[in-house]
Design an enzyme around this catalytic site. Structure first.
Site, PDB file in Angstrom:
ATOM      1  N   LYS A  22      20.282  43.129  52.835  1.00  0.00           N
ATOM      2  CA  LYS A  22      21.592  42.498  53.110  1.00  0.00           C
ATOM      3  C   LYS A  22      22.529  43.506  53.787  1.00  0.00           C
ATOM      4  CE  LYS A  22      24.873  42.209  49.696  1.00  0.00           C
ATOM      5  NZ  LYS A  22      26.145  42.798  50.149  1.00  0.00           N
ATOM      6  N   ASN A  23      22.588  44.706  53.209  1.00  0.00           N
ATOM      7  CA  ASN A  23      23.572  45.666  53.716  1.00  0.00           C
ATOM      8  C   ASN A  23      23.179  46.288  55.049  1.00  0.00           C
ATOM      9  OD1 ASN A  23      25.143  45.093  51.551  1.00  0.00           O
ATOM     10  ND2 ASN A  23      24.830  47.038  50.476  1.00  0.00           N
ATOM     11  N   CYS A 118      33.621  41.732  46.404  1.00  0.00           N
ATOM     12  CA  CYS A 118      33.486  41.916  44.958  1.00  0.00           C
ATOM     13  C   CYS A 118      34.710  42.607  44.384  1.00  0.00           C
ATOM     14  CB  CYS A 118      32.268  42.791  44.669  1.00  0.00           C
ATOM     15  SG  CYS A 118      30.739  41.877  44.605  1.00  0.00           S
ATOM     16  N   ARG A 123      39.225  49.563  47.214  1.00  0.00           N
ATOM     17  CA  ARG A 123      38.477  49.536  48.470  1.00  0.00           C
ATOM     18  C   ARG A 123      39.373  49.474  49.712  1.00  0.00           C
ATOM     19  NH1 ARG A 123      33.352  45.658  47.551  1.00  0.00           N
ATOM     20  NH2 ARG A 123      32.250  47.184  48.767  1.00  0.00           N
ATOM     21  N   ASP A 307      25.248  50.552  43.688  1.00  0.00           N
ATOM     22  CA  ASP A 307      24.813  49.150  43.639  1.00  0.00           C
ATOM     23  C   ASP A 307      23.684  48.914  42.634  1.00  0.00           C
ATOM     24  OD1 ASP A 307      26.693  48.505  45.475  1.00  0.00           O
ATOM     25  OD2 ASP A 307      25.325  48.155  47.145  1.00  0.00           O
ATOM     26  N   ARG A 399      25.141  35.757  46.579  1.00  0.00           N
ATOM     27  CA  ARG A 399      25.639  36.570  47.702  1.00  0.00           C
ATOM     28  C   ARG A 399      24.613  37.631  48.101  1.00  0.00           C
ATOM     29  NH1 ARG A 399      30.494  39.656  46.543  1.00  0.00           N
ATOM     30  NH2 ARG A 399      29.839  40.417  48.558  1.00  0.00           N
TER      31      ARG A 399
HETATM   32  C1  UD1 Z   1      28.946  49.472  51.215  1.00  0.00           C
HETATM   33  C2  UD1 Z   1      28.033  48.415  50.662  1.00  0.00           C
HETATM   34  C3  UD1 Z   1      28.222  48.261  49.168  1.00  0.00           C
HETATM   35  C4  UD1 Z   1      28.048  49.615  48.473  1.00  0.00           C
HETATM   36  C5  UD1 Z   1      28.920  50.669  49.121  1.00  0.00           C
HETATM   37  C6  UD1 Z   1      28.677  52.065  48.573  1.00  0.00           C
HETATM   38  C7  UD1 Z   1      27.776  46.877  52.523  1.00  0.00           C
HETATM   39  C8  UD1 Z   1      28.048  45.546  53.100  1.00  0.00           C
HETATM   40  N1  UD1 Z   1      28.309  47.153  51.340  1.00  0.00           N
HETATM   41  O1  UD1 Z   1      30.277  49.034  50.956  1.00  0.00           O
HETATM   42  O2  UD1 Z   1      27.256  47.332  48.672  1.00  0.00           O
HETATM   43  O3  UD1 Z   1      28.409  49.487  47.116  1.00  0.00           O
HETATM   44  O4  UD1 Z   1      28.681  50.713  50.541  1.00  0.00           O
HETATM   45  O5  UD1 Z   1      27.356  52.421  48.692  1.00  0.00           O
HETATM   46  O6  UD1 Z   1      27.049  47.665  53.091  1.00  0.00           O
HETATM   47  N2  UD1 Z   1      36.944  53.939  50.852  1.00  0.00           N
HETATM   48  C9  UD1 Z   1      38.188  54.429  51.141  1.00  0.00           C
HETATM   49  N3  UD1 Z   1      38.690  54.211  52.408  1.00  0.00           N
HETATM   50  C10 UD1 Z   1      37.988  53.543  53.350  1.00  0.00           C
HETATM   51  C11 UD1 Z   1      36.719  53.065  53.042  1.00  0.00           C
HETATM   52  C12 UD1 Z   1      36.206  53.278  51.769  1.00  0.00           C
HETATM   53  O7  UD1 Z   1      38.836  55.037  50.295  1.00  0.00           O
HETATM   54  O8  UD1 Z   1      38.495  53.381  54.469  1.00  0.00           O
HETATM   55  C13 UD1 Z   1      36.409  54.131  49.486  1.00  0.00           C
HETATM   56  C14 UD1 Z   1      36.186  52.800  48.784  1.00  0.00           C
HETATM   57  O9  UD1 Z   1      37.373  52.341  48.180  1.00  0.00           O
HETATM   58  C15 UD1 Z   1      35.127  53.129  47.784  1.00  0.00           C
HETATM   59  C16 UD1 Z   1      34.302  54.208  48.492  1.00  0.00           C
HETATM   60  O10 UD1 Z   1      35.106  54.687  49.566  1.00  0.00           O
HETATM   61  O11 UD1 Z   1      35.692  53.658  46.612  1.00  0.00           O
HETATM   62  C17 UD1 Z   1      32.979  53.706  49.047  1.00  0.00           C
HETATM   63  O12 UD1 Z   1      33.219  52.672  49.975  1.00  0.00           O
HETATM   64  P1  UD1 Z   1      32.284  52.424  51.237  1.00  0.00           P
HETATM   65  O13 UD1 Z   1      31.252  53.489  51.322  1.00  0.00           O
HETATM   66  O14 UD1 Z   1      33.163  52.215  52.419  1.00  0.00           O
HETATM   67  O15 UD1 Z   1      31.593  51.068  50.835  1.00  0.00           O
HETATM   68  P2  UD1 Z   1      31.512  49.734  51.667  1.00  0.00           P
HETATM   69  O16 UD1 Z   1      31.157  50.035  53.086  1.00  0.00           O
HETATM   70  O17 UD1 Z   1      32.687  48.888  51.379  1.00  0.00           O
END
Ligand code: UD1
Length: 430
Positions: A22-23, A118, A123, A307, A399
């Site tokens: 999915k990711n 979620c 985030r 995850d 999902r």
């Molecule tokens: C992706 C995955 C999700 C997984 C996560 C971490 C997808 C669709 N989803 O989510 O399943 O749990 O990686 O492996 O691929 N953060 C910031 N600022 C930002 C972006 C992120 O502070 O601009 C923080 C987030 O709040 C969080 C952490 O970084 O605490 C990790 O987020 P991120 O790696 O961006 O995860 P996603 O891409 O949302």
């Protein structure tokens, strides 16, 4: 609303195949917007999030055809008629934010509401915006939406304060059509990043270093179409392996890349579970006796994946001794503790730590899935528990897990979807 009815205590046995990731699929679908030529993606799982992303692309003017049986998706973004994905779609799923980079690169303008998804933490998207700003985009917040524009993205040297998966994906996607070279430091190294880079390179992009913390992208003027197969879903595979172990059965998961599951396999072996890699693409997992508690810390790849943290907690709940789980990636990812506690688990949460005191067995109870992986944890716990569990709000699971109920049934699980209210216990063979 439908519910899941689980009669626990039945050891699972047999083989099951993991689906496409999915990711990996979601950022690849978003990146298909970068080319005016048709793109064919293979191994696409039929999931609610995938359908939401398809709806986002269609709303932007792309044509999307999906054959869920063969897992083949055709995307043609020859003409885009908009740069504003509908609010209700973006708020349904955080990954809709992955169209930010591609839309800026392709159209020069974008308007997006802040993403949903979620309920596992705040985030923010600051790292996405910071990286794209360094490449010449300008952002402002207007009526709760992020508006971005650029008169042409240019390569830049970007350092991510944290290796965000989504920010790395948005920046790579934007950089492939930018003028000049982008160097992204402290980039995320997840296998899904490598898959996105391989997909884009198959369209003529020039990306090197994906899978390391330093990624280099040489901008090109256009991308071609392609045919590309996504990697297997390591989180789904891990969840199925845990299901075999938790129920005291033995499960073989096929179509896995065991390299992607190293941190899970290492932790499972530490508990005393029996885990065997069958070549590079199948893993057998089970246990012959009680398992020992272990400590666990979630980290960006190649650390233990956040995850799989909830599902691993379901295992720890009945291990011998006490294990401490430290969640470093998301600040609010212990919502499954409530449901596990209802089933008899002994867990104390203290900030980012969950202290899990193993009990001899969990017992069935009415519980509620709070999010995708938290819901998976409750399902696993229910499969291993004594008695019957009713899980409300199972839609979170759809999902991220394709035909989960049916596939668990094929392994012998007594689980079924009931609508609207469960009235009686599942009969044997359910
Ligand atoms: C992706 C995955 C999700 C997984 C996560 C971490 C997808 C669709 N989803 O989510 O399943 O749990 O990686 O492996 O691929 N953060 C910031 N600022 C930002 C972006 C992120 O502070 O601009 C923080 C987030 O709040 C969080 C952490 O970084 O605490 C990790 O987020 P991120 O790696 O961006 O995860 P996603 O891409 O949302």
């Amino acid at each position: 609303m439908d519910k899941l009815l689980v009669q626990g205590g039945v050891p699972l046995h047999g083989s099951v195949k993991a689906n496409g990731s999915k990711n990996a699929t979601l950022p690849i679908m978003a990146a298909a917007l970068l080319s005016a030529e048709p793109v064919i993606i293979e191994g696409v799982p039929d999931l609610m999030d995938v359908r939401t992303m398809a709806a986002v692309l269609q709303a932007l003017g792309a044509s999307v055809r999906f054959d869920p049986v063969d897992g083949i998706m055709n995307i043609s973004a020859e003409v885009l008629r908009g740069n504003e994905p509908p609010l209700q779609l973006v708020q349904q799923m955080r990954a809709s934010f992955l169209v930010l980079g591609p839309l800026l690169a392709r159209c020069g303008r974008v308007r997006l509401s802040l993403p949903g998804g979620c309920a596992i933490g705040i985030r923010p998207v600051d790292l996405h915006l910071k990286g794209l700003t360094a490449m010449g985009a300008h952002f402002s917040m207007v009526n709760g939406c992020i508006e971005g524009e650029t008169d042409g993205l240019k390569g830049a040297r970007i350092y991510l304060d944290y290796p965000s998966v989504g920010a790395t994906e948005n920046i790579i996607s934007a950089a492939v059509l930018a003028r000049g070279t982008t160097i992204l430091e402290n980039a995320a190294t997840e296998p899904e990043i490598v898959d996105l880079a391989n997909f884009l390179n198959s369209m003529g992009a020039l990306i090197s270093g994906a899978g390391t913390t330093s990624i280099r992208v040489e901008g090109v003027s256009r991308l071609t179409g392609t045919r590309y197969k996504v990697i297997p879903d390591r989180i789904e595979a891990g969840t199925l392996l845990l299901a075999g172990i938790i129920t005291g059965g033995e499960v073989i998961v096929e179509n896995v890349l065991s390299d992607h599951l190293k941190p899970l396999l290492a932790k499972l072996r530490e508990t005393g579970a029996e885990v065997e890699e069958l070549g590079h693409s199948a893993i057998r997992a089970g246990r012959s006796g009680l398992l020992r508690a272990v400590d666990l810390k979630t980290l960006p790849y190649p650390g233990f994946p956040t995850d799989l943290q909830p599902q691993f907690m379901a295992l720890l709940a009945t291990c011998l001794g006490t294990g401490v789980i430290t969640e470093t990636v998301f600040e609010n990812r212990f919502r499954h503790v409530e449901g596990l506690s209802c089933m008899g688990a002994q867990i104390q949460v203290d900030g980012r730590h969950a202290i899990v005191h193993g009990v001899s067995a969990l017992t069935g109870a009415p519980v509620c899935a709070s999010d995708l992986r938290g819901g998976a944890a409750l399902l696993l716990a229910a499969l291993g528990a004594r008695g019957q569990t009713v899980i409300s709000d199972p839609y979170h699971l759809w999902r991220g897990y394709y035909r989960l109920v049916e596939r668990l049934q094929e392994l012998g699980a007594k689980v079924k979807r009931v609508y609207p209210e469960p009235e009686q216990l599942i009969s044997t063979g359910g």
